[in-house]
Design a protein around this motif. Structure first.
Motif, PDB file in Angstrom:
ATOM      1  N   ASP A  44       0.827  -1.205   0.000  1.00 19.13           N
ATOM      2  CA  ASP A  44       0.000   0.000   0.000  1.00 19.13           C
ATOM      3  C   ASP A  44       0.866   1.261   0.000  1.00 19.13           C
ATOM      4  O   ASP A  44       0.555   2.232  -0.689  1.00 19.13           O
ATOM      5  N   ILE A  45       1.947   1.240   0.754  1.00 21.96           N
ATOM      6  CA  ILE A  45       2.858   2.392   0.770  1.00 21.96           C
ATOM      7  C   ILE A  45       3.512   2.548  -0.602  1.00 21.96           C
ATOM      8  O   ILE A  45       3.642   3.660  -1.115  1.00 21.96           O
ATOM      9  N   LYS A  46       3.905   1.429  -1.217  1.00 24.04           N
ATOM     10  CA  LYS A  46       4.497   1.488  -2.560  1.00 24.04           C
ATOM     11  C   LYS A  46       3.523   2.112  -3.552  1.00 24.04           C
ATOM     12  O   LYS A  46       3.915   2.925  -4.386  1.00 24.04           O
ATOM     13  N   ARG A  47       2.263   1.743  -3.457  1.00 22.52           N
ATOM     14  CA  ARG A  47       1.257   2.284  -4.370  1.00 22.52           C
ATOM     15  C   ARG A  47       1.110   3.799  -4.177  1.00 22.52           C
ATOM     16  O   ARG A  47       1.050   4.554  -5.144  1.00 22.52           O
ATOM     17  N   VAL A  48       1.085   4.244  -2.930  1.00 21.04           N
ATOM     18  CA  VAL A  48       0.967   5.673  -2.634  1.00 21.04           C
ATOM     19  C   VAL A  48       2.184   6.425  -3.185  1.00 21.04           C
ATOM     20  O   VAL A  48       2.047   7.491  -3.796  1.00 21.04           O
ATOM     21  N   ILE A  49       3.363   5.863  -2.994  1.00 21.15           N
ATOM     22  CA  ILE A  49       4.587   6.490  -3.511  1.00 21.15           C
ATOM     23  C   ILE A  49       4.550   6.555  -5.031  1.00 21.15           C
ATOM     24  O   ILE A  49       4.837   7.595  -5.627  1.00 21.15           O
ATOM     25  N   ALA A  50       4.208   5.444  -5.670  1.00 27.87           N
ATOM     26  CA  ALA A  50       4.178   5.407  -7.133  1.00 27.87           C
ATOM     27  C   ALA A  50       3.191   6.430  -7.685  1.00 27.87           C
ATOM     28  O   ALA A  50       3.506   7.148  -8.640  1.00 27.87           O
ATOM     29  N   GLU A  51       2.022   6.514  -7.083  1.00 28.03           N
ATOM     30  CA  GLU A  51       1.024   7.486  -7.537  1.00 28.03           C
ATOM     31  C   GLU A  51       1.538   8.911  -7.364  1.00 28.03           C
ATOM     32  O   GLU A  51       1.384   9.746  -8.252  1.00 28.03           O
ATOM     33  N   HIS A  52       2.150   9.176  -6.225  1.00 27.08           N
ATOM     34  CA  HIS A  52       2.674  10.520  -5.966  1.00 27.08           C
ATOM     35  C   HIS A  52       3.771  10.881  -6.969  1.00 27.08           C
ATOM     36  O   HIS A  52       3.741  11.957  -7.565  1.00 27.08           O
ATOM     37  N   LEU A  53       4.726   9.983  -7.147  1.00 27.21           N
ATOM     38  CA  LEU A  53       5.837  10.266  -8.058  1.00 27.21           C
ATOM     39  C   LEU A  53       5.352  10.397  -9.497  1.00 27.21           C
ATOM     40  O   LEU A  53       5.835  11.245 -10.244  1.00 27.21           O
TER      41      LEU A  53
END
Length: 66
Positions: A44-53
């Motif tokens: 879930d954290i990876k998904r949030v990071i990917a979306e942000h970046l």
């Protein structure tokens, strides 16, 4: 060598993101002031990071499931 979030993000790919430890993922999130809950799962954290970046045009991470 210490973990460098800027260097990682500069050449980030889905494969590289998936290979990071949770502590490294959290470091990236904190470095870029990305909001997340410490109780969130690694994926879930990876998904949030990917979306942000992606939204900020830092990199293109098309799909974390690859």
């Amino acid at each position: 060598m210490p973990f460098n979030p800027d260097r990682v993000v500069a050449s980030l790919s889905t494969k590289e993101l998936n290979s990071l430890k949770k502590s490294e993922i959290v470091t990236i999130a904190k470095h870029f002031h990305i909001e997340f809950q410490s109780t969130m799962r690694k994926d879930d954290i990876k998904r949030v990071i990917a979306e942000h970046l992606f939204n900020e045009s830092f990199c293109l991470v098309p799909n974390l499931r690859q």
